[in-house]
Design a protein around this motif. Structure first.
Motif, PDB file in Angstrom:
ATOM      1  N   SER A  84       2.708   9.111  -6.613  1.00  0.00           N
ATOM      2  CA  SER A  84       3.940   8.994  -5.816  1.00  0.00           C
ATOM      3  C   SER A  84       3.790   7.974  -4.703  1.00  0.00           C
ATOM      4  N   GLY A  85       4.878   7.263  -4.435  1.00  0.00           N
ATOM      5  CA  GLY A  85       4.920   6.418  -3.255  1.00  0.00           C
ATOM      6  C   GLY A  85       5.259   7.261  -2.034  1.00  0.00           C
ATOM      7  N   GLN A  86       5.036   6.678  -0.849  1.00  0.00           N
ATOM      8  CA  GLN A  86       5.379   7.405   0.381  1.00  0.00           C
ATOM      9  C   GLN A  86       6.865   7.736   0.433  1.00  0.00           C
ATOM     10  N   GLY A 131       0.772  -1.237   0.000  1.00  0.00           N
ATOM     11  CA  GLY A 131       0.000   0.000   0.000  1.00  0.00           C
ATOM     12  C   GLY A 131       0.804   1.288   0.000  1.00  0.00           C
ATOM     13  N   GLU A 132       2.064   1.241   0.419  1.00  0.00           N
ATOM     14  CA  GLU A 132       2.853   2.488   0.441  1.00  0.00           C
ATOM     15  C   GLU A 132       3.343   2.883  -0.947  1.00  0.00           C
ATOM     16  N   GLY A 133       3.140   1.994  -1.930  1.00  0.00           N
ATOM     17  CA  GLY A 133       3.613   2.242  -3.286  1.00  0.00           C
ATOM     18  C   GLY A 133       2.833   3.335  -4.006  1.00  0.00           C
ATOM     19  N   ALA A 152       9.529  -7.548  -4.620  1.00  0.00           N
ATOM     20  CA  ALA A 152       8.829  -6.677  -3.666  1.00  0.00           C
ATOM     21  C   ALA A 152       8.772  -5.241  -4.168  1.00  0.00           C
ATOM     22  N   ALA A 153       7.582  -4.620  -4.109  1.00  0.00           N
ATOM     23  CA  ALA A 153       7.450  -3.212  -4.517  1.00  0.00           C
ATOM     24  C   ALA A 153       6.621  -2.455  -3.496  1.00  0.00           C
ATOM     25  N   GLY A 154       6.825  -1.146  -3.466  1.00  0.00           N
ATOM     26  CA  GLY A 154       6.071  -0.294  -2.542  1.00  0.00           C
ATOM     27  C   GLY A 154       6.931   0.075  -1.349  1.00  0.00           C
ATOM     28  N   GLY A 155       7.558   1.258  -1.425  1.00  0.00           N
ATOM     29  CA  GLY A 155       8.314   1.739  -0.267  1.00  0.00           C
ATOM     30  C   GLY A 155       9.803   1.489  -0.327  1.00  0.00           C
ATOM     31  N   PHE A 156      10.345   1.016  -1.475  1.00  0.00           N
ATOM     32  CA  PHE A 156      11.785   0.730  -1.534  1.00  0.00           C
ATOM     33  C   PHE A 156      12.539   1.886  -2.187  1.00  0.00           C
ATOM     34  N   PHE A 157      13.710   2.193  -1.634  1.00  0.00           N
ATOM     35  CA  PHE A 157      14.525   3.267  -2.205  1.00  0.00           C
ATOM     36  C   PHE A 157      16.010   3.069  -1.971  1.00  0.00           C
TER      37      PHE A 157
HETATM   38  C1  LIG Z   1       4.120   8.418 -11.591  1.00  0.00           C
HETATM   39  C2  LIG Z   1       3.739   6.971 -11.485  1.00  0.00           C
HETATM   40  C3  LIG Z   1       3.079   6.350 -12.556  1.00  0.00           C
HETATM   41  C4  LIG Z   1       2.735   4.988 -12.491  1.00  0.00           C
HETATM   42  N1  LIG Z   1       2.156   4.391 -13.598  1.00  0.00           N
HETATM   43  C5  LIG Z   1       1.972   3.028 -13.602  1.00  0.00           C
HETATM   44  C6  LIG Z   1       1.534   2.353 -14.787  1.00  0.00           C
HETATM   45  O1  LIG Z   1       1.300   2.969 -15.844  1.00  0.00           O
HETATM   46  N2  LIG Z   1       1.401   0.979 -14.732  1.00  0.00           N
HETATM   47  C7  LIG Z   1       1.689   0.266 -13.587  1.00  0.00           C
HETATM   48  O2  LIG Z   1       1.579  -0.988 -13.577  1.00  0.00           O
HETATM   49  N3  LIG Z   1       2.077   0.888 -12.444  1.00  0.00           N
HETATM   50  C8  LIG Z   1       2.240   2.244 -12.434  1.00  0.00           C
HETATM   51  N4  LIG Z   1       2.710   2.872 -11.290  1.00  0.00           N
HETATM   52  C9  LIG Z   1       3.085   2.051 -10.118  1.00  0.00           C
HETATM   53  C10 LIG Z   1       4.580   1.700 -10.199  1.00  0.00           C
HETATM   54  O3  LIG Z   1       4.823   0.931 -11.353  1.00  0.00           O
HETATM   55  C11 LIG Z   1       5.116   0.932  -8.973  1.00  0.00           C
HETATM   56  O4  LIG Z   1       4.412  -0.277  -8.796  1.00  0.00           O
HETATM   57  C12 LIG Z   1       5.109   1.765  -7.706  1.00  0.00           C
HETATM   58  O5  LIG Z   1       5.574   3.062  -7.978  1.00  0.00           O
HETATM   59  C13 LIG Z   1       5.983   1.107  -6.634  1.00  0.00           C
HETATM   60  O6  LIG Z   1       5.989   1.854  -5.444  1.00  0.00           O
HETATM   61  P1  LIG Z   1       7.122   2.972  -5.064  1.00  0.00           P
HETATM   62  O7  LIG Z   1       6.704   4.194  -5.772  1.00  0.00           O
HETATM   63  O8  LIG Z   1       7.033   3.057  -3.581  1.00  0.00           O
HETATM   64  O9  LIG Z   1       8.456   2.464  -5.556  1.00  0.00           O
HETATM   65  C14 LIG Z   1       3.030   4.237 -11.318  1.00  0.00           C
HETATM   66  C15 LIG Z   1       3.660   4.884 -10.227  1.00  0.00           C
HETATM   67  C16 LIG Z   1       4.039   6.216 -10.305  1.00  0.00           C
HETATM   68  C17 LIG Z   1       4.754   6.842  -9.118  1.00  0.00           C
END
Ligand SMILES: Cc1cc2nc3c(=O)[nH]c(=O)nc-3n(C[C@H](O)[C@H](O)[C@H](O)COP(=O)(O)O)c2cc1C
Length: 350
Positions: free
Chosen positions: A314-316, A139-141, A167-172
């Motif tokens: 944006s993610g957190q 959820g933080e993604g 793993a995705a969401g919150g990694f940097f």
């Molecule tokens: C600006 C932006 C656009 C995104 N567009 C898509 C998209 O077109 N398709 C998709 O599967 N996920 C999309 N996402 C989700 C990201 O692919 C990814 O899963 C998510 O950013 C991961 O979390 P994080 O931001 O904490 O790294 C988008 C995220 C952001 C920040």
């Protein structure tokens, strides 16, 4: 560092740059690939012709493997899959669970299939259908997101499926990579962190807004397209949340017309895509219409640089990122930090 992910897709580092609409274009993807990580081109905001050109552009800039992200529910998903196969793209990434038939078609052609999922049952479903790996987003993604935090969702999915889990969401950073590996993941996927690199084509004013954000400036709203969407809280988000239904609908129709022109979709296809989105979800017709809001509002910021008129998904993690590195510097730093974190653990054990 070798993991099930690096072996599966043939990259040097267990790091993925995710497909982000208007953000993950040929420049970012090829820079990521040349840095030894897996870059994924976002195709949902491109026409099919533009997708083919973009894939060729990436291939002209790198010989390393890369992926393409697409919407499994788009009516032209079949055409996009064919481009991926014909152009020899290594990885197909899906924003929603693809059908068993699409997975089979891609796998038969030797393409690695990695859907993104936000719930355990979706991971189980795509694993049973033959997906090679999953990206699991907590959820933080950033962007469309779920309610369950990565620290809870990730071990749940790792325990539920036998395929590699990213793993995705919150990694940097590298600590996050080591933590994900400790949970049993095969690597991390990052969106916001790659948006905030010098290789990303996002305008400087928009990058500056992300860098200035604190963790509390990142919010989840349904006001843009009816689905929970994580983004920077701005005056536009406040206005969308507070504007009446008629006004919102009127604006949504205007944006839908703009998106139709840009995406090359016919009205018929857009309505069919809307219906596919509505299927199985409790979305009203106005929310379906609002679906075109996301690509248009995202474009206003990510391409046109309008921090006032655009949505900044944006993610957190935007709240803890403070610098713009190149993709090569970012990947090298994450791997160095991961190495240090692992040595700290080994020394603590000795
Ligand atoms: C600006 C932006 C656009 C995104 N567009 C898509 C998209 O077109 N398709 C998709 O599967 N996920 C999309 N996402 C989700 C990201 O692919 C990814 O899963 C998510 O950013 C991961 O979390 P994080 O931001 O904490 O790294 C988008 C995220 C952001 C920040």
């Amino acid at each position: 560092m070798e993991t099930a992910l690096t072996r599966l897709v043939g990259v040097r580092h267990p790091i993925v740059q995710t497909g982000m609409g208007w953000v993950a274009g040929p420049r970012l993807v090829s820079a990521t690939a040349n840095a030894g990580a897996l870059g994924i081109l976002a195709s949902a905001t491109m026409t099919t012709d533009r997708l083919r050109d973009a894939v060729r552009e990436v291939k002209s800039r790198t010989r390393e493997p890369f992926g393409v992200n697409l919407r499994a529910d788009a009516t032209d998903a079949g055409d996009r899959v064919r481009i991926i196969i014909e152009e020899g793209v290594r990885v197909a990434s899906f924003a929603l669970a693809p059908s068993a038939e699409l997975i089979a078609e891609l796998k038969e052609a030797g393409v690695v299939v990695i859907p993104s999922i936000g719930a355990r049952r979706h991971a189980e479903k795509v694993a049973a259908w033959g997906a090679d790996a999953v990206i699991v987003q907590g959820g933080e993604g950033g962007g469309h997101t779920g309610e369950v935090a990565t620290t809870v969702l990730l071990p749940q999915v790792v325990d539920a499926v036998d395929i590699p889990v990213v793993a995705a969401g919150g990694f940097f950073d590298g600590r996050g990579l080591v933590a994900a590996l400790a949970y049993g993941a095969a690597g991390v996927a990052m969106g916001t962190r790659f948006l905030l690199t010098s290789d990303s084509t996002v305008p400087d004013a928009v990058k500056a807004a992300y860098l200035a954000a604190t963790v509390k400036d990142v919010t989840v709203t349904r006001a843009v397209d009816g689905l929970p969407h994580r983004m920077l809280r701005t005056e536009l988000v406040d206005a969308l949340e507070n504007s009446g239904r008629t006004r919102t609908l009127f604006q949504a129709v205007r944006r839908a017309a703009g998106f139709r022109r840009l995406s090359g979709l016919t009205w018929r296809r857009m309505i069919r895509d809307g219906l596919a989105m509505k299927h199985g979800k409790e979305l009203t017709w106005s929310q379906v219409l609002l679906a075109a809001n996301t690509p248009m509002l995202l474009k206003a910021s990510m391409v046109d640089g309008r921090t006032d008129l655009g949505v900044m998904a944006s993610g957190q993690v935007a709240g803890v990122i403070e610098d713009l590195l190149s993709c090569a510097e970012l990947v090298a730093r994450v791997m160095k930090q991961a190495d240090e974190a692992l040595w700290t653990l080994v020394r603590a054990d000795a």
